[in-house]
Design an enzyme around this catalytic site. Structure first.
Site, PDB file in Angstrom:
ATOM      1  CE1 TYR A 174      10.568 -41.396   6.985  1.00 40.06           C
ATOM      2  CE2 TYR A 174      11.975 -40.058   5.593  1.00 40.06           C
ATOM      3  CZ  TYR A 174      11.510 -40.418   6.848  1.00 40.06           C
ATOM      4  OH  TYR A 174      12.010 -39.777   7.967  1.00 40.06           O
ATOM      5  CG  ASN A 189      12.774 -40.657  16.607  1.00 35.86           C
ATOM      6  OD1 ASN A 189      12.435 -39.500  16.763  1.00 35.86           O
ATOM      7  ND2 ASN A 189      12.675 -41.280  15.436  1.00 35.86           N
ATOM      8  CD1 TRP A 226      12.936 -36.512  13.917  1.00 38.82           C
ATOM      9  CD2 TRP A 226      10.756 -36.082  13.632  1.00 38.82           C
ATOM     10  NE1 TRP A 226      12.228 -37.265  14.822  1.00 38.82           N
ATOM     11  CE2 TRP A 226      10.891 -37.027  14.668  1.00 38.82           C
ATOM     12  CE3 TRP A 226       9.471 -35.673  13.281  1.00 38.82           C
ATOM     13  CZ2 TRP A 226       9.800 -37.576  15.360  1.00 38.82           C
ATOM     14  CZ3 TRP A 226       8.376 -36.214  13.958  1.00 38.82           C
ATOM     15  CH2 TRP A 226       8.551 -37.151  14.984  1.00 38.82           C
ATOM     16  CG  LEU A 234       7.812 -25.627   8.858  1.00 43.66           C
ATOM     17  CD1 LEU A 234       7.339 -25.315   7.438  1.00 43.66           C
ATOM     18  CD2 LEU A 234       8.238 -24.344   9.574  1.00 43.66           C
ATOM     19  N   GLY A 275       5.025 -30.469  11.176  1.00 45.02           N
ATOM     20  CA  GLY A 275       4.265 -31.204  10.158  1.00 45.02           C
ATOM     21  C   GLY A 275       3.147 -30.373   9.559  1.00 45.02           C
ATOM     22  NE  ARG A 299       1.166 -31.446  14.811  1.00 42.26           N
ATOM     23  CZ  ARG A 299       1.912 -31.242  15.897  1.00 42.26           C
ATOM     24  NH1 ARG A 299       1.436 -30.541  16.917  1.00 42.26           N
ATOM     25  NH2 ARG A 299       3.127 -31.742  15.986  1.00 42.26           N
ATOM     26  CG  LEU A 300       4.583 -23.435  13.321  1.00 44.50           C
ATOM     27  CD1 LEU A 300       4.601 -23.959  14.732  1.00 44.50           C
ATOM     28  CD2 LEU A 300       5.986 -23.479  12.740  1.00 44.50           C
TER      29      LEU A 300
HETATM   30  N1  LIG Z   1      13.479 -39.447  12.148  1.00 43.40           N
HETATM   31  C1  LIG Z   1      12.176 -39.480  12.219  1.00 43.40           C
HETATM   32  O1  LIG Z   1      11.572 -40.253  12.974  1.00 43.40           O
HETATM   33  C2  LIG Z   1      11.382 -38.523  11.356  1.00 43.40           C
HETATM   34  C3  LIG Z   1      10.000 -38.376  11.571  1.00 43.40           C
HETATM   35  C4  LIG Z   1       9.315 -37.467  10.762  1.00 43.40           C
HETATM   36  C5  LIG Z   1       9.998 -36.742   9.771  1.00 43.40           C
HETATM   37  N2  LIG Z   1      11.330 -36.953   9.575  1.00 43.40           N
HETATM   38  C6  LIG Z   1      12.079 -36.188   8.526  1.00 43.40           C
HETATM   39  O2  LIG Z   1      11.778 -34.820   8.664  1.00 43.40           O
HETATM   40  C7  LIG Z   1      11.327 -34.320   7.411  1.00 43.40           C
HETATM   41  C8  LIG Z   1      10.397 -33.182   7.623  1.00 43.40           C
HETATM   42  O3  LIG Z   1       9.231 -33.606   8.333  1.00 43.40           O
HETATM   43  P1  LIG Z   1       7.842 -32.932   8.001  1.00 43.40           P
HETATM   44  O4  LIG Z   1       7.470 -33.204   6.598  1.00 43.40           O
HETATM   45  O5  LIG Z   1       6.883 -33.291   9.061  1.00 43.40           O
HETATM   46  O6  LIG Z   1       8.293 -31.382   8.089  1.00 43.40           O
HETATM   47  P2  LIG Z   1       7.524 -30.042   8.299  1.00 43.40           P
HETATM   48  O7  LIG Z   1       8.274 -29.032   7.503  1.00 43.40           O
HETATM   49  O8  LIG Z   1       7.320 -29.790   9.743  1.00 43.40           O
HETATM   50  O9  LIG Z   1       6.075 -30.259   7.680  1.00 43.40           O
HETATM   51  C9  LIG Z   1       5.859 -30.318   6.294  1.00 43.40           C
HETATM   52  C10 LIG Z   1       4.375 -30.195   6.074  1.00 43.40           C
HETATM   53  O10 LIG Z   1       3.965 -28.872   6.421  1.00 43.40           O
HETATM   54  C11 LIG Z   1       3.273 -28.306   5.348  1.00 43.40           C
HETATM   55  N3  LIG Z   1       3.552 -26.865   5.283  1.00 43.40           N
HETATM   56  C12 LIG Z   1       4.736 -26.259   5.115  1.00 43.40           C
HETATM   57  N4  LIG Z   1       4.595 -24.923   5.101  1.00 43.40           N
HETATM   58  C13 LIG Z   1       3.275 -24.680   5.256  1.00 43.40           C
HETATM   59  C14 LIG Z   1       2.496 -23.492   5.311  1.00 43.40           C
HETATM   60  N5  LIG Z   1       3.048 -22.284   5.215  1.00 43.40           N
HETATM   61  N6  LIG Z   1       1.160 -23.612   5.486  1.00 43.40           N
HETATM   62  C15 LIG Z   1       0.587 -24.842   5.592  1.00 43.40           C
HETATM   63  N7  LIG Z   1       1.284 -26.028   5.533  1.00 43.40           N
HETATM   64  C16 LIG Z   1       2.623 -25.928   5.375  1.00 43.40           C
HETATM   65  C17 LIG Z   1       3.818 -28.989   4.113  1.00 43.40           C
HETATM   66  O11 LIG Z   1       2.880 -28.926   3.056  1.00 43.40           O
HETATM   67  P3  LIG Z   1       3.402 -28.599   1.543  1.00 43.40           P
HETATM   68  O12 LIG Z   1       4.133 -29.807   1.083  1.00 43.40           O
HETATM   69  O13 LIG Z   1       2.124 -28.354   0.818  1.00 43.40           O
HETATM   70  O14 LIG Z   1       4.255 -27.375   1.635  1.00 43.40           O
HETATM   71  C18 LIG Z   1       4.016 -30.418   4.626  1.00 43.40           C
HETATM   72  O15 LIG Z   1       2.798 -31.139   4.564  1.00 43.40           O
HETATM   73  C19 LIG Z   1      10.716 -35.545   6.726  1.00 43.40           C
HETATM   74  O16 LIG Z   1      10.640 -35.407   5.326  1.00 43.40           O
HETATM   75  C20 LIG Z   1      11.702 -36.610   7.126  1.00 43.40           C
HETATM   76  O17 LIG Z   1      12.834 -36.548   6.278  1.00 43.40           O
HETATM   77  C21 LIG Z   1      12.032 -37.812  10.371  1.00 43.40           C
END
Ligand SMILES: NC(=O)c1ccc[n+]([C@@H]2O[C@H](COP(=O)([O-])OP(=O)(O)OC[C@H]3O[C@@H](n4cnc5c(N)ncnc54)[C@H](OP(=O)(O)O)[C@@H]3O)[C@@H](O)[C@H]2O)c1
Length: 301
Positions: free
Chosen positions: A54, A160, A210, A213, A215, A217-218
């Protein structure tokens, strides 16, 4: 915040987990991250998800710096880290192309580096980040066994992995795999259909979800599914004390019978606080299907 055991022999985690993939996006200081960690604790979010890769190998070091700013803070958290993804970067010129490496030797070396960067002597859960098509499962298992026996990791799992990949590695483990961390959210339903969630249920492990939301896109206004979900969430809000789409999206994940733990990824404190409230939502069956229908843009078959 409810606490749950991730598997029979695995550690106890908070039901929502704080993910750190995007931690460096806003270029925070260690002090800022330290304050965020305290805020997580106040909300009952005690589990942190990170990975060697990361922030192009930068997140673990910042997290370690932030943790040691308060004596004893590390012990209040359960840490999940991952290894096995190799990206070319300044310190590894010999890596000329992005690749996977889940050999036992590489996992051991990576975990030892993670311990140094995170400034800790053990990790509660260590995951193989991606299946490595070129490594025999007994080689991966040997590395995980070495780390388990030394006490450097308390439990091991994967991320995965397909059903057969999980099955193969699990069949070789002295201590059963504790989880499979998978992509699962309103815009990605695969684990419900490809057998991975059923396997978790059968094996007595909770999956970690993981990008709950999608990422972000929701909330993309140009995405028709996001538009339909926003409208559906507005209609459902009154039934759940004014819950937002974010909160309903987490509750939708947690309602699946495999009982996934969402790994939240926001960098905004107010969004972490809002996420924590999702733990209180018990989603009604028909509301779950209302969101499914909005996400898919069609009725159930
Ligand atoms: N195992 C794997 O292969 C894998 C892969 C990917 C991720 N992960 C883990 O999963 C965790 C979460 O993944 P993720 O960061 O993709 O999670 P996520 O919660 O789906 O997406 C977070 C993103 O959404 C944005 N967001 C949240 N609320 C929002 C809203 N109301 N309006 C607009 N944008 C919004 C956030 O921006 P803001 O920061 O501005 O709120 C951030 O950029 C990662 O940190 C990691 O630990 C694991």
């Amino acid at each position: 915040m409810n606490r749950v055991k991730i598997s029979t022999r695995g550690p106890e985690f908070s039901r929502l987990i704080y993910g750190t993939w995007r931690l460096l996006d806003t270029k925070p200081t260690a002090q800022e991250i330290n304050r965020r960690l305290h805020a997580c604790l106040e909300l009952g979010i005690t589990t942190l998800d990170t990975a060697e890769v990361y922030g192009t190998y930068g997140v673990e070091a910042l997290l370690g710096e932030a943790l040691v700013l308060t004596p004893g803070l590390r012990d209040k958290f359960e840490i999940v880290t991952k290894a096995g993804i190799c990206f070319p970067h300044a310190q590894r010129h010999e890596w000329q192309i992005a690749h996977y490496n889940a050999t036992g030797a590489n996992l051991v070396q990576s975990l030892e580096k993670s311990l140094r960067l995170l400034r800790t002597d053990r990790i509660e859960l260590f995951l193989v980040h991606r299946p490595d098509w070129l490594t025999r499962a007994d080689d991966t298992a040997a590395g995980l066994h070495e780390l388990l026996r030394s006490g450097k990791i308390k439990s091991a799992g994967v991320s995965n992995y397909t059903v057969s990949q999980f099955d193969l590695l699990n069949s070789l483990m002295e201590q059963p795999l504790a989880t499979n961390q998978l992509e699962f959210h309103l815009l990605h339903h695969e684990p419900m259909h490809d057998g991975t969630f059923h396997q978790c249920e059968k094996s007595g492990v909770r999956p970690m979800a993981w990008s709950p939301l999608a990422g972000g896109r929701l909330f993309a206004p140009e995405n028709p599914a996001a538009q339909r979900l926003a409208a559906a969430a507005k209609k459902l809000a009154g039934r759940y004390s004014g819950a937002t789409l974010e909160q309903l999206a987490y509750a939708w994940i947690m309602a699946h019978p495999s009982r996934p733990l969402p790994v939240i990824g926001t960098n905004k404190l107010e969004r972490i606080q809002s996420a924590a409230k999702a733990d209180e939502i018990v989603m009604e069956r028909q509301d779950w299907f209302t969101l499914w229908e909005a996400a898919q843009g069609r009725r159930i078959p």
